[in-house]
Scaffold this motif. Structure first.
Motif, PDB file in Angstrom:
ATOM      1  N   ASP A 233     -58.256 -56.648  14.543  1.00 15.45           N
ATOM      2  CA  ASP A 233     -57.571 -57.588  13.655  1.00 15.45           C
ATOM      3  C   ASP A 233     -57.190 -56.818  12.388  1.00 15.45           C
TER       4      ASP A 233
ATOM      5  N   ASP B 211     -48.350 -67.029  11.788  1.00 11.78           N
ATOM      6  CA  ASP B 211     -49.498 -66.820  10.911  1.00 11.78           C
ATOM      7  C   ASP B 211     -50.531 -65.912  11.563  1.00 11.78           C
ATOM      8  N   GLY B 212     -51.388 -65.360  10.726  1.00 16.03           N
ATOM      9  CA  GLY B 212     -52.425 -64.464  11.220  1.00 16.03           C
ATOM     10  C   GLY B 212     -53.294 -65.123  12.274  1.00 16.03           C
TER      11      GLY B 212
ATOM     12  N   ILE C 203     -54.809 -57.731  10.359  1.00 16.46           N
ATOM     13  CA  ILE C 203     -53.989 -58.662   9.580  1.00 16.46           C
ATOM     14  C   ILE C 203     -54.080 -58.340   8.087  1.00 16.46           C
ATOM     15  N   ALA C 204     -55.278 -58.027   7.605  1.00 18.93           N
ATOM     16  CA  ALA C 204     -55.438 -57.678   6.187  1.00 18.93           C
ATOM     17  C   ALA C 204     -55.444 -56.169   5.961  1.00 18.93           C
TER      18      ALA C 204
HETATM   19  C1  LIG Z   1     -55.926 -63.702   6.549  1.00 16.41           C
HETATM   20  C2  LIG Z   1     -56.583 -63.235   7.799  1.00 16.41           C
HETATM   21  C3  LIG Z   1     -56.419 -63.931   9.011  1.00 16.41           C
HETATM   22  C4  LIG Z   1     -55.665 -65.228   9.115  1.00 16.41           C
HETATM   23  O1  LIG Z   1     -54.325 -65.116   8.762  1.00 16.41           O
HETATM   24  P1  LIG Z   1     -53.537 -66.448   8.325  1.00 16.41           P
HETATM   25  O2  LIG Z   1     -52.127 -65.997   8.150  1.00 16.41           O
HETATM   26  O3  LIG Z   1     -54.176 -66.885   7.043  1.00 16.41           O
HETATM   27  O4  LIG Z   1     -53.694 -67.439   9.417  1.00 16.41           O
HETATM   28  C5  LIG Z   1     -57.018 -63.412  10.123  1.00 16.41           C
HETATM   29  N1  LIG Z   1     -57.728 -62.273  10.079  1.00 16.41           N
HETATM   30  C6  LIG Z   1     -57.895 -61.577   8.946  1.00 16.41           C
HETATM   31  C7  LIG Z   1     -58.675 -60.305   8.969  1.00 16.41           C
HETATM   32  C8  LIG Z   1     -57.360 -62.046   7.754  1.00 16.41           C
HETATM   33  O5  LIG Z   1     -57.581 -61.399   6.609  1.00 16.41           O
END
Ligand SMILES: *Cc1c(COP(=O)(O)O)cnc(C)c1O
Length: 451
Positions: free
Chosen positions: A261, A121-122, A263-264
């Motif tokens: 980060d 997970d992120g 992730i998004a």
């Molecule tokens: C969604 C998100 C996370 C967390 O990811 P999960 O998979 O929900 O744990 C961390 N950082 C950013 C910028 C995100 O958008």
């Protein structure tokens, strides 16, 4: 009476869900009046519920889907992988999907970030990046560098380490006693531009605040963590790329790592494959998740620079990075990611998105021109605007009203406060975009009427 008892005789999927599933990011009691929607299948940009209704997935199922649901290419790749290897532990073992994925991602950074560490997970990727930073400094004889600077409004996940660098009071408050405080730097939010001020000026002001913190806590800061270009969970808060470039320079000058980060914002969401590319810099550590598996399977990773990697490379086991998760580098998830990267390459996705972004903006014009709409903004395949609602109570209930009005019009949207945003799958076509624009406009009109 609680829902668990009063629907005991109801055998619908929703009732069974409410009895046994504790849904994420939800006050479960709200479901008494607004029950969850039971999804039976999904294809392309559409989700189909068990009642035969459909919803256009305008937020890519919480920002994860890139090439549509039940994508033929990713499906086929997974079926092939299922017949070969479903999972094997990654400590002491390796396999083709994880190697190929690491090689290809590294190449996408010009090998600046050549070492991929995997999780699911992120939030786990964020934990890993934070731990790697502190441990790298410790291995370098600088154990005092163990604090973090994060950005106002920033979001990095819900686990305890990630939450400590997240500035969202609603998610933090109940757990404050568990969280190790981080230093919070001023936001580079482009909306803060004063008359005569450019977005780069706002970025410069925000950078001065980071510099103040780095100077004040000289020798104590392990890393600055940032969501480059768009702070998504904060409400699609966008900033000038010069901010990220400035962070890189400040981190270099003060001996701190830069953690991006993505992730998004990674995987083409902002226009480039990595958001950092638009700033022309690489971080020391880059977190990736969400879209990397095409929205199919939980997969996250941290990409590390050579110097971070070398800080751990030693005969002493304690100087190694001993972190692990059971499903680290899962072959199925990696194979979905490989097919996702193959689609990027074969279908020239970044160029297509570049051409499509103005189409999306055009489709949203009728809504954008409403008198109560402010700060219409877009970075690549993220479009957002704010609505002005004077009454505090009406503003607080706006997200729920809009989501309900949108669902009635076959749309899945999830406003953040009074920010309305779209983060559609990249396979959205022009006709669907215009339909989406019309339906969302109508939904907003209906939701505003109740204010
Ligand atoms: C969604 C998100 C996370 C967390 O990811 P999960 O998979 O929900 O744990 C961390 N950082 C950013 C910028 C995100 O958008």
């Amino acid at each position: 009476m609680n829902t668990a008892t009063h629907c005991d005789t109801d055998t619908s999927l929703v009732a069974r869900s409410l009895r046994s599933v504790w849904h994420p990011c939800t006050q479960m009691r709200r479901h008494e009046s607004a029950p969850p929607i039971a999804i039976a299948q999904a294809h392309g940009v559409w989700l189909h519920d068990s009642q035969g209704r459909r919803y256009l997935d305008a937020i890519s199922s919480w920002w994860v889907n890139l090439f549509g649901h039940t994508n033929a290419r990713i499906n086929a790749a997974l079926v092939d992988q299922l017949g070969k290897l479903e999972h094997a532990m990654l400590a002491g073992f390796t396999h083709e999907p994880v190697v190929a994925l690491s090689e290809q991602l590294s190449a996408l950074t010009g090998h600046a970030l050549g070492h991929c560490f995997y999780a699911s997970d992120g939030a786990s990727a964020v934990e890993i990046a934070l731990k790697m930073s502190v441990h790298a400094w410790r291995n370098a004889g600088q154990a005092d560098k163990n604090q973090f600077i994060c950005i106002a409004g920033g979001y990095h996940g819900e686990t305890v380490g990630a939450l400590a660098v997240t500035d969202t009071p609603l998610f933090r408050q109940a757990y404050e006693a568990m969280l190790r405080p981080a230093h919070i730097a001023a936001s580079p939010d482009a909306r803060q531009a004063q008359p005569g001020e450019s977005v780069a000026d706002v970025a410069a002001r925000a950078l001065a605040d980071v510099e103040r913190l780095l100077t004040q806590h000289e020798g104590r800061i392990a890393a600055v963590i940032v969501e480059p270009l768009v702070q998504c969970a904060a409400g699609m808060v966008m900033h000038d790329p010069s901010y990220v470039r400035g962070l890189r320079a400040l981190c270099d000058a003060h001996g701190a790592h830069l953690i991006a980060d993505e992730i998004a914002v990674g995987c083409g969401r902002t226009g480039s494959f990595f958001a950092c590319e638009q700033a022309g810099v690489w971080p020391d550590l880059l977190c990736l998740s969400k879209g990397i598996s095409g929205g199919y399977l939980p997969l996250s990773l941290v990409m590390a620079s050579e110097s971070i990697y070398q800080a751990f490379y030693d005969d002493d086991v304690r100087r190694g990075f001993l972190h692990s998760h059971s499903y680290t580098g899962n072959p199925l998830a990696c194979r979905a990611a490989l097919e996702t990267l193959a689609i990027f390459a074969d279908e020239d996705v970044l160029a297509r998105n570049l051409a499509f972004a103005p189409v999306l903006a055009q489709a949203m014009q009728p809504l954008a021109q409403e008198p109560y709409v402010r700060h219409v903004r877009q970075t690549g395949m993220i479009w957002a605007c704010d609505v002005v609602i004077d009454d505090a109570q009406a503003a607080a209930t706006f997200p729920r009203r809009l989501a309900a009005e949108a669902a009635r019009r076959e749309l899945l949207v999830r406003p953040i406060g009074t920010t309305i945003y779209l983060m559609p799958p990249y396979v959205l076509n022009a006709q669907q975009a215009h339909w989406l624009g019309q339906q969302l406009h109508q939904a907003v009109l209906a939701a505003m009427e109740a204010t």
